[in-house]
Design a protein around this motif. Structure first.
Motif, PDB file in Angstrom:
ATOM      1  N   SER A   1      -2.381   9.226   1.090  1.00 13.12           N
ATOM      2  CA  SER A   1      -2.897   7.955   1.618  1.00 13.12           C
ATOM      3  C   SER A   1      -4.301   8.128   2.192  1.00 13.12           C
ATOM      4  O   SER A   1      -5.039   7.167   2.355  1.00 13.12           O
ATOM      5  CB  SER A   1      -1.953   7.404   2.690  1.00 13.12           C
ATOM      6  OG  SER A   1      -2.182   8.040   3.942  1.00 13.12           O
ATOM      7  N   LEU A   2      -4.663   9.364   2.505  1.00 14.02           N
ATOM      8  CA  LEU A   2      -5.994   9.665   3.048  1.00 14.02           C
ATOM      9  C   LEU A   2      -6.929  10.221   1.981  1.00 14.02           C
ATOM     10  O   LEU A   2      -7.979  10.782   2.283  1.00 14.02           O
ATOM     11  CB  LEU A   2      -5.869  10.663   4.217  1.00 14.02           C
ATOM     12  CG  LEU A   2      -5.088  10.159   5.437  1.00 14.02           C
ATOM     13  CD1 LEU A   2      -4.777  11.306   6.396  1.00 14.02           C
ATOM     14  CD2 LEU A   2      -5.874   9.054   6.166  1.00 14.02           C
TER      15      LEU A   2
ATOM     16  N   ASN B   1      -3.834   4.255   8.696  1.00 16.68           N
ATOM     17  CA  ASN B   1      -3.795   3.301   7.597  1.00 16.68           C
ATOM     18  C   ASN B   1      -2.352   2.810   7.491  1.00 16.68           C
ATOM     19  O   ASN B   1      -1.490   3.231   8.271  1.00 16.68           O
ATOM     20  CB  ASN B   1      -4.312   3.933   6.285  1.00 16.68           C
ATOM     21  CG  ASN B   1      -3.456   5.118   5.839  1.00 16.68           C
ATOM     22  OD1 ASN B   1      -2.232   5.124   6.016  1.00 16.68           O
ATOM     23  ND2 ASN B   1      -4.087   6.140   5.288  1.00 16.68           N
ATOM     24  N   GLN B   2      -2.088   1.947   6.528  1.00 11.11           N
ATOM     25  CA  GLN B   2      -0.762   1.322   6.465  1.00 11.11           C
ATOM     26  C   GLN B   2       0.338   2.358   6.229  1.00 11.11           C
ATOM     27  O   GLN B   2       1.449   2.233   6.737  1.00 11.11           O
ATOM     28  CB  GLN B   2      -0.763   0.242   5.372  1.00 11.11           C
ATOM     29  CG  GLN B   2       0.234  -0.867   5.621  1.00 11.11           C
ATOM     30  CD  GLN B   2       0.176  -1.409   7.044  1.00 11.11           C
ATOM     31  OE1 GLN B   2      -0.889  -1.734   7.557  1.00 11.11           O
ATOM     32  NE2 GLN B   2       1.320  -1.466   7.725  1.00 11.11           N
ATOM     33  N   VAL B   3       0.024   3.382   5.450  1.00  7.07           N
ATOM     34  CA  VAL B   3       1.020   4.418   5.135  1.00  7.07           C
ATOM     35  C   VAL B   3       1.336   5.241   6.387  1.00  7.07           C
ATOM     36  O   VAL B   3       2.506   5.451   6.740  1.00  7.07           O
ATOM     37  CB  VAL B   3       0.506   5.330   3.988  1.00  7.07           C
ATOM     38  CG1 VAL B   3       1.498   6.431   3.689  1.00  7.07           C
ATOM     39  CG2 VAL B   3       0.211   4.500   2.744  1.00  7.07           C
ATOM     40  N   ILE B   4       0.284   5.699   7.048  1.00  9.87           N
ATOM     41  CA  ILE B   4       0.465   6.503   8.270  1.00  9.87           C
ATOM     42  C   ILE B   4       1.209   5.677   9.332  1.00  9.87           C
ATOM     43  O   ILE B   4       2.136   6.171   9.986  1.00  9.87           O
ATOM     44  CB  ILE B   4      -0.912   6.951   8.840  1.00  9.87           C
ATOM     45  CG1 ILE B   4      -1.756   7.675   7.784  1.00  9.87           C
ATOM     46  CG2 ILE B   4      -0.742   7.781  10.100  1.00  9.87           C
ATOM     47  CD1 ILE B   4      -1.335   9.050   7.444  1.00  9.87           C
TER      48      ILE B   4
ATOM     49  N   ALA C   1       1.445  11.139   3.309  1.00  6.82           N
ATOM     50  CA  ALA C   1       0.385  10.903   4.295  1.00  6.82           C
ATOM     51  C   ALA C   1      -0.953  11.416   3.766  1.00  6.82           C
ATOM     52  O   ALA C   1      -1.982  10.741   3.849  1.00  6.82           O
ATOM     53  CB  ALA C   1       0.730  11.584   5.623  1.00  6.82           C
TER      54      ALA C   1
ATOM     55  N   THR D   1      -3.425  14.368  11.673  1.00 13.04           N
ATOM     56  CA  THR D   1      -2.825  13.078  11.285  1.00 13.04           C
ATOM     57  C   THR D   1      -1.690  13.298  10.292  1.00 13.04           C
ATOM     58  O   THR D   1      -0.599  12.726  10.432  1.00 13.04           O
ATOM     59  CB  THR D   1      -3.887  12.154  10.653  1.00 13.04           C
ATOM     60  OG1 THR D   1      -4.933  11.938  11.587  1.00 13.04           O
ATOM     61  CG2 THR D   1      -3.279  10.814  10.250  1.00 13.04           C
TER      62      THR D   1
ATOM     63  N   THR E   1       0.953   3.948  -3.041  1.00 11.33           N
ATOM     64  CA  THR E   1       0.623   5.359  -2.778  1.00 11.33           C
ATOM     65  C   THR E   1       1.696   6.265  -3.389  1.00 11.33           C
ATOM     66  O   THR E   1       1.378   7.258  -4.051  1.00 11.33           O
ATOM     67  CB  THR E   1       0.533   5.611  -1.255  1.00 11.33           C
ATOM     68  OG1 THR E   1      -0.476   4.759  -0.713  1.00 11.33           O
ATOM     69  CG2 THR E   1       0.172   7.060  -0.953  1.00 11.33           C
TER      70      THR E   1
ATOM     71  N   GLN F   1       0.824  -1.219   0.000  1.00 14.50           N
ATOM     72  CA  GLN F   1       0.000   0.000   0.000  1.00 14.50           C
ATOM     73  C   GLN F   1       0.856   1.267   0.000  1.00 14.50           C
ATOM     74  O   GLN F   1       0.504   2.273  -0.602  1.00 14.50           O
ATOM     75  CB  GLN F   1      -0.939  -0.036   1.218  1.00 14.50           C
ATOM     76  CG  GLN F   1      -2.208   0.746   1.014  1.00 14.50           C
ATOM     77  CD  GLN F   1      -2.900   0.448  -0.313  1.00 14.50           C
ATOM     78  OE1 GLN F   1      -3.125  -0.699  -0.672  1.00 14.50           O
ATOM     79  NE2 GLN F   1      -3.208   1.493  -1.081  1.00 14.50           N
ATOM     80  N   VAL F   2       1.994   1.197   0.675  1.00 20.86           N
ATOM     81  CA  VAL F   2       2.881   2.367   0.764  1.00 20.86           C
ATOM     82  C   VAL F   2       3.511   2.649  -0.610  1.00 20.86           C
ATOM     83  O   VAL F   2       3.486   3.789  -1.097  1.00 20.86           O
ATOM     84  CB  VAL F   2       3.980   2.131   1.826  1.00 20.86           C
ATOM     85  CG1 VAL F   2       4.933   3.314   1.883  1.00 20.86           C
ATOM     86  CG2 VAL F   2       3.352   1.872   3.192  1.00 20.86           C
TER      87      VAL F   2
ATOM     88  N   LYS G   1      -6.352   9.428  12.413  1.00 18.63           N
ATOM     89  CA  LYS G   1      -6.650   8.441  11.374  1.00 18.63           C
ATOM     90  C   LYS G   1      -5.477   7.476  11.210  1.00 18.63           C
ATOM     91  O   LYS G   1      -4.333   7.846  11.389  1.00 18.63           O
ATOM     92  CB  LYS G   1      -6.919   9.155  10.051  1.00 18.63           C
ATOM     93  CG  LYS G   1      -8.026  10.197  10.160  1.00 18.63           C
ATOM     94  CD  LYS G   1      -8.865  10.240   8.917  1.00 18.63           C
ATOM     95  CE  LYS G   1     -10.108  11.082   9.169  1.00 18.63           C
ATOM     96  NZ  LYS G   1     -11.026  11.051   8.051  1.00 18.63           N
TER      97      LYS G   1
ATOM     98  N   THR H   1       3.273   3.223   8.896  1.00 20.80           N
ATOM     99  CA  THR H   1       4.683   3.083   8.502  1.00 20.80           C
ATOM    100  C   THR H   1       5.461   4.335   8.889  1.00 20.80           C
ATOM    101  O   THR H   1       6.550   4.270   9.458  1.00 20.80           O
ATOM    102  CB  THR H   1       4.789   2.838   6.977  1.00 20.80           C
ATOM    103  OG1 THR H   1       4.051   1.667   6.652  1.00 20.80           O
ATOM    104  CG2 THR H   1       6.237   2.658   6.540  1.00 20.80           C
TER     105      THR H   1
ATOM    106  N   GLU I   1      -8.970  16.562  12.383  1.00 17.31           N
ATOM    107  CA  GLU I   1      -8.374  15.250  12.676  1.00 17.31           C
ATOM    108  C   GLU I   1      -7.466  14.814  11.516  1.00 17.31           C
ATOM    109  O   GLU I   1      -6.360  14.300  11.730  1.00 17.31           O
ATOM    110  CB  GLU I   1      -9.474  14.196  12.907  1.00 17.31           C
ATOM    111  CG  GLU I   1      -8.909  12.873  13.420  1.00 17.31           C
ATOM    112  CD  GLU I   1      -9.874  11.699  13.259  1.00 17.31           C
ATOM    113  OE1 GLU I   1     -10.969  11.888  12.696  1.00 17.31           O
ATOM    114  OE2 GLU I   1      -9.498  10.597  13.684  1.00 17.31           O
TER     115      GLU I   1
ATOM    116  N   ALA J   1       2.215  12.549  11.136  1.00 15.34           N
ATOM    117  CA  ALA J   1       3.007  11.609  10.320  1.00 15.34           C
ATOM    118  C   ALA J   1       4.255  12.310   9.793  1.00 15.34           C
ATOM    119  O   ALA J   1       5.350  11.742   9.791  1.00 15.34           O
ATOM    120  CB  ALA J   1       2.163  11.067   9.170  1.00 15.34           C
TER     121      ALA J   1
END
Lengths: 255, 255
Positions: free
Chosen positions: A113-114, B4-7, A110, A31, A9, A5-6, B2, B9, A27, A35
């Motif tokens: 990814s959102l 997810n896999q990216v955050i 980051a 985030t 992205t 997934q990384v 939030k 990591t 939020e 990150a």
């Protein structure tokens, strides 16, 4: 190539210049910044300025982040520790640009990814005076770059990049031959032409000093575009030095 | 916040200085570099040098990447387009450091997503002469930073960072009061002390000019550590200017 997934992205990154009006929640913003904060900094010599003034933001993006090199905070802390900063300002910039850029790139990944999109504003260092005024920056804070951010209202293709073998060299930097250079140029130029990128953006870098335009949108592409920028813009460091100086960075010292 | 896999990591990032001997495959290396390549560059003015000479690499890491600012390639391309680069070298550095840093950060995150660990080597810009010799670098290529990389043989905690409110400012840069500064310092210092970070690394920045050591590993922490670096190191830009100059970058011009 390995996929997760990384990696997906990152490979899917493209700049976004059209945004939906919907503003990301606090939020989501927190985030993204959190990150970004975990990047491998030298000394955390950066700060972020946020504007949610959609009307005034570039591209009318819901968010504009201004990523600054920040030695003001460091020097406040050093003062508490009874130290004065003695490192020269060229070194400060060298490290500060890196810290700010690591933060910026983490935020971009980051955000994407959102589901958000981003665009860097590269001309920030030449607009620092107005930015410093707007955000009431103290001395020793230098706005390095800005990122427009929000939910994408467009979905462009990812843009071409140099062939990997024009970027990664094992053990020894190669002597490029004609074929290597041609291949790298073709990858970029044909890639952008296939996307009709410059025609869609209706923009070619204007020619100065009486040079005649010989390109149309049928053959104007990336290598010509960047050649015109680096071949015409910013011949003198004076403007940049002045912006740095107004922000309290003097790299003339002892030179 | 939030997740997810990216955050996840990114939030899990920490520097790794001990590596397993196993070398990542070329497929893994190419994936990491390819992911790095998609970062939002201004002009792709970077190059990567790879060493898999584990015996000689810092920390005996299976991989060392040297991330360079590279105007050599750009100028070869510009020549094909019949352009000379005129932009001043300070501006070249400003943009080049950003391109190289964006690449570096993407590579770190990509590598970590594949189970690898990394560590930046911050003193690279002061060792460019030896690096240029080792990798036979042409002029206009400047080694900015190095990343040691491999499969981790240690699993340290993530390191503390400033409180978010010491980093992100909406609309206006704040006037910090005593409490703000104290809070930021405590977050960093108590965080590192709780991990016994400096005792484990057995390292305090030595005091110069006859200053007396008043700290033990019970109270020596991050803010004292970076204060000593910025309070003692690199007072003159001469060494850095010399390294830049040897690599073909002159930022003295017109100053």
């Amino acid at each position: 190539m390995k996929k997760n997934q990384v990696i997906k992205t990152m490979l899917n990154h493209k700049s976004i210049r059209r945004f939906k009006p919907k503003s990301p929640t606090m939020e989501t913003i927190r985030t993204i910044v959190r990150a970004g904060q975990q990047a491998p900094f030298s000394s955390q010599v950066y700060s972020l300025l946020l504007s949610r003034n959609q009307k005034r933001n570039p591209f009318k993006a819901p968010l504009t982040f201004t990523i600054c090199i920040d030695f003001h905070k460091l020097q406040l802390i050093m003062k508490k520790r009874k130290w004065d900063l003695v490192s020269n300002d060229l070194f400060c910039l060298l490290m500060g640009i890196q810290d700010a850029s690591l933060m910026a790139e983490n935020m971009v990944i980051a955000a994407e990814s959102l589901g958000l999109g981003t665009c860097f504003l590269g001309n920030t260092p030449l607009r620092t005076t107005e930015i410093a005024k707007e955000y009431k920056l103290p001395k020793r804070v230098f706005p390095l770059t800005q990122i427009a951010m929000g939910y994408p209202a467009e979905n462009p293709s990812t843009r071409p990049r140099y062939p990997l073998e024009f970027v990664l060299f094992e053990n020894e930097y190669p002597k490029f031959n004609e074929k290597d250079i041609k291949k790298a140029m073709e990858r970029m130029d044909q890639g952008y032409l296939a996307q009709d990128y410059y025609r869609k953006s209706s923009y070619r870098v204007p020619l100065e000093k009486g040079r005649k335009e010989k390109f149309t949108f049928d053959n104007y592409s990336w290598t010509e575009h960047i050649s015109r920028k680096w071949g015409q813009w910013n011949p003198s460091p004076e403007k940049l030095l002045e912006q740095l100086s107004k922000c309290g960075f003097s790299i003339k010292k002892k030179m």
